[in-house]
Design a protein around this motif. Structure first.
Motif, mmCIF file in Angstrom:
data_model
loop_
_atom_site.group_PDB
_atom_site.id
_atom_site.type_symbol
_atom_site.label_atom_id
_atom_site.label_comp_id
_atom_site.label_asym_id
_atom_site.label_seq_id
_atom_site.Cartn_x
_atom_site.Cartn_y
_atom_site.Cartn_z
ATOM 1 N N ILE A 23 21.577 -14.470 0.182
ATOM 2 C CA ILE A 23 20.926 -15.769 -0.012
ATOM 3 C C ILE A 23 19.613 -15.843 0.767
ATOM 4 C CG2 ILE A 23 21.145 -18.246 0.459
ATOM 5 C CD1 ILE A 23 24.135 -17.933 -0.316
ATOM 6 N N ALA A 24 19.595 -15.286 1.962
ATOM 7 C CA ALA A 24 18.378 -15.313 2.777
ATOM 8 C C ALA A 24 17.242 -14.521 2.130
ATOM 9 C CB ALA A 24 18.670 -14.771 4.174
ATOM 10 N N GLN A 25 17.576 -13.549 1.291
ATOM 11 C CA GLN A 25 16.549 -12.741 0.639
ATOM 12 C C GLN A 25 15.955 -13.421 -0.596
ATOM 13 O OE1 GLN A 25 18.527 -9.027 -0.159
ATOM 14 N NE2 GLN A 25 18.072 -8.217 1.867
ATOM 15 N N LEU A 26 16.595 -14.465 -1.078
ATOM 16 C CA LEU A 26 16.119 -15.154 -2.265
ATOM 17 C C LEU A 26 15.164 -16.274 -1.853
ATOM 18 C CD1 LEU A 26 19.527 -15.401 -4.134
ATOM 19 C CD2 LEU A 26 17.671 -13.781 -4.600
ATOM 20 N N HIS A 27 13.939 -16.191 -2.320
ATOM 21 C CA HIS A 27 12.915 -17.175 -1.948
ATOM 22 C C HIS A 27 12.351 -17.828 -3.205
ATOM 23 C CE1 HIS A 27 12.902 -15.791 2.184
ATOM 24 N NE2 HIS A 27 12.909 -14.562 1.714
ATOM 25 N N ILE A 28 12.409 -19.150 -3.244
ATOM 26 C CA ILE A 28 11.944 -19.885 -4.416
ATOM 27 C C ILE A 28 10.449 -19.671 -4.662
ATOM 28 C CG2 ILE A 28 11.426 -22.064 -3.245
ATOM 29 C CD1 ILE A 28 12.822 -23.406 -5.751
ATOM 30 N N THR A 29 9.724 -19.285 -3.646
ATOM 31 C CA THR A 29 8.286 -19.064 -3.806
ATOM 32 C C THR A 29 7.968 -17.738 -4.485
ATOM 33 O OG1 THR A 29 8.196 -18.178 -1.560
ATOM 34 C CG2 THR A 29 7.659 -20.515 -1.834
ATOM 35 N N ASP A 30 8.950 -16.856 -4.612
ATOM 36 C CA ASP A 30 8.739 -15.582 -5.308
ATOM 37 C C ASP A 30 8.687 -15.826 -6.812
ATOM 38 O OD1 ASP A 30 8.862 -14.343 -2.853
ATOM 39 O OD2 ASP A 30 10.903 -13.580 -3.128
ATOM 40 N N GLU A 31 7.773 -15.159 -7.477
ATOM 41 C CA GLU A 31 7.677 -15.303 -8.932
ATOM 42 C C GLU A 31 8.953 -14.847 -9.624
ATOM 43 O OE1 GLU A 31 4.194 -13.771 -10.860
ATOM 44 O OE2 GLU A 31 2.912 -14.420 -9.208
ATOM 45 N N SER A 32 9.652 -13.920 -9.015
ATOM 46 C CA SER A 32 10.869 -13.373 -9.619
ATOM 47 C C SER A 32 12.136 -14.067 -9.108
ATOM 48 C CB SER A 32 10.944 -11.879 -9.320
ATOM 49 O OG SER A 32 10.965 -11.665 -7.921
ATOM 50 N N PHE A 33 12.009 -15.257 -8.559
ATOM 51 C CA PHE A 33 13.134 -15.960 -7.943
ATOM 52 C C PHE A 33 14.348 -16.058 -8.876
ATOM 53 C CE2 PHE A 33 15.291 -20.111 -7.295
ATOM 54 C CZ PHE A 33 15.951 -19.802 -6.127
ATOM 55 N N LEU A 34 14.137 -16.567 -10.081
ATOM 56 C CA LEU A 34 15.282 -16.748 -10.984
ATOM 57 C C LEU A 34 15.863 -15.408 -11.416
ATOM 58 C CD1 LEU A 34 14.177 -19.772 -13.185
ATOM 59 C CD2 LEU A 34 15.858 -19.729 -11.329
ATOM 60 N N GLU A 35 15.029 -14.437 -11.663
ATOM 61 C CA GLU A 35 15.509 -13.108 -12.041
ATOM 62 C C GLU A 35 16.265 -12.464 -10.882
ATOM 63 O OE1 GLU A 35 16.359 -10.066 -14.575
ATOM 64 O OE2 GLU A 35 15.363 -11.936 -15.109
ATOM 65 N N ASP A 36 15.727 -12.579 -9.682
ATOM 66 C CA ASP A 36 16.397 -12.027 -8.502
ATOM 67 C C ASP A 36 17.752 -12.698 -8.295
ATOM 68 O OD1 ASP A 36 14.158 -10.457 -8.105
ATOM 69 O OD2 ASP A 36 13.364 -11.690 -6.461
ATOM 70 N N THR A 37 17.782 -14.014 -8.469
ATOM 71 C CA THR A 37 19.032 -14.758 -8.316
ATOM 72 C C THR A 37 20.049 -14.296 -9.356
ATOM 73 O OG1 THR A 37 17.845 -16.660 -7.418
ATOM 74 C CG2 THR A 37 20.051 -17.070 -8.291
ATOM 75 N N LYS A 38 19.590 -14.171 -10.595
ATOM 76 C CA LYS A 38 20.464 -13.699 -11.675
ATOM 77 C C LYS A 38 21.029 -12.318 -11.355
ATOM 78 C CE LYS A 38 20.141 -12.263 -16.475
ATOM 79 N NZ LYS A 38 19.223 -12.108 -17.612
ATOM 80 N N ASN A 39 20.208 -11.449 -10.808
ATOM 81 C CA ASN A 39 20.643 -10.095 -10.472
ATOM 82 C C ASN A 39 21.652 -10.067 -9.333
ATOM 83 O OD1 ASN A 39 19.047 -8.957 -12.464
ATOM 84 N ND2 ASN A 39 17.310 -8.658 -11.090
ATOM 85 N N GLN A 40 21.592 -11.041 -8.436
ATOM 86 C CA GLN A 40 22.496 -11.080 -7.284
ATOM 87 C C GLN A 40 23.806 -11.808 -7.569
ATOM 88 O OE1 GLN A 40 22.273 -9.422 -4.520
ATOM 89 N NE2 GLN A 40 20.261 -8.602 -5.011
ATOM 90 N N LEU A 41 23.848 -12.569 -8.662
ATOM 91 C CA LEU A 41 25.057 -13.353 -8.955
ATOM 92 C C LEU A 41 26.331 -12.527 -9.067
ATOM 93 C CD1 LEU A 41 23.930 -16.232 -11.314
ATOM 94 C CD2 LEU A 41 24.797 -16.389 -8.980
ATOM 95 N N PRO A 42 26.325 -11.387 -9.736
ATOM 96 C CA PRO A 42 27.580 -10.619 -9.804
ATOM 97 C C PRO A 42 28.118 -10.233 -8.421
ATOM 98 C CG PRO A 42 26.037 -9.810 -11.441
ATOM 99 C CD PRO A 42 25.283 -10.779 -10.571
ATOM 100 N N ARG A 43 27.245 -9.825 -7.528
ATOM 101 C CA ARG A 43 27.699 -9.446 -6.176
ATOM 102 C C ARG A 43 28.184 -10.675 -5.417
ATOM 103 N NH1 ARG A 43 30.717 -6.648 -3.252
ATOM 104 N NH2 ARG A 43 30.045 -6.339 -1.120
ATOM 105 N N LEU A 44 27.482 -11.793 -5.545
ATOM 106 C CA LEU A 44 27.916 -13.023 -4.874
ATOM 107 C C LEU A 44 29.280 -13.471 -5.391
ATOM 108 C CD1 LEU A 44 24.524 -14.941 -4.767
ATOM 109 C CD2 LEU A 44 25.814 -14.092 -2.789
#
Length: 57
Positions: A23-44
């Motif tokens: 969660i700490a690695q996910l930053h809303i200011t990153d252009e890839s925020f939603l994609e990064d979040t989507k990629n991390q969901l299975p592990r979470l």
């Protein structure tokens, strides 16, 4: 008063620590925020399922 932690407690703490790290690695200011979040969901989800095992009786 120090006590010995059980293996289950240590595993649960490790899971929570990894969830926090992800969660700490996910930053809303990153252009890839939603994609990064989507990629991390299975592990979470996997980590949360592991944690859930310790709360069910």
């Amino acid at each position: 008063m120090n006590r010995q932690f059980t293996e289950e407690e240590m595993h649960a703490a490790d899971c929570l620590q990894e969830v926090s790290r992800i969660i700490a690695q996910l930053h809303i200011t990153d252009e890839s925020f939603l994609e990064d979040t989507k990629n991390q969901l299975p592990r979470l989800k996997e980590l949360l399922i592991d944690l859930e095992k310790y709360t069910l009786e």
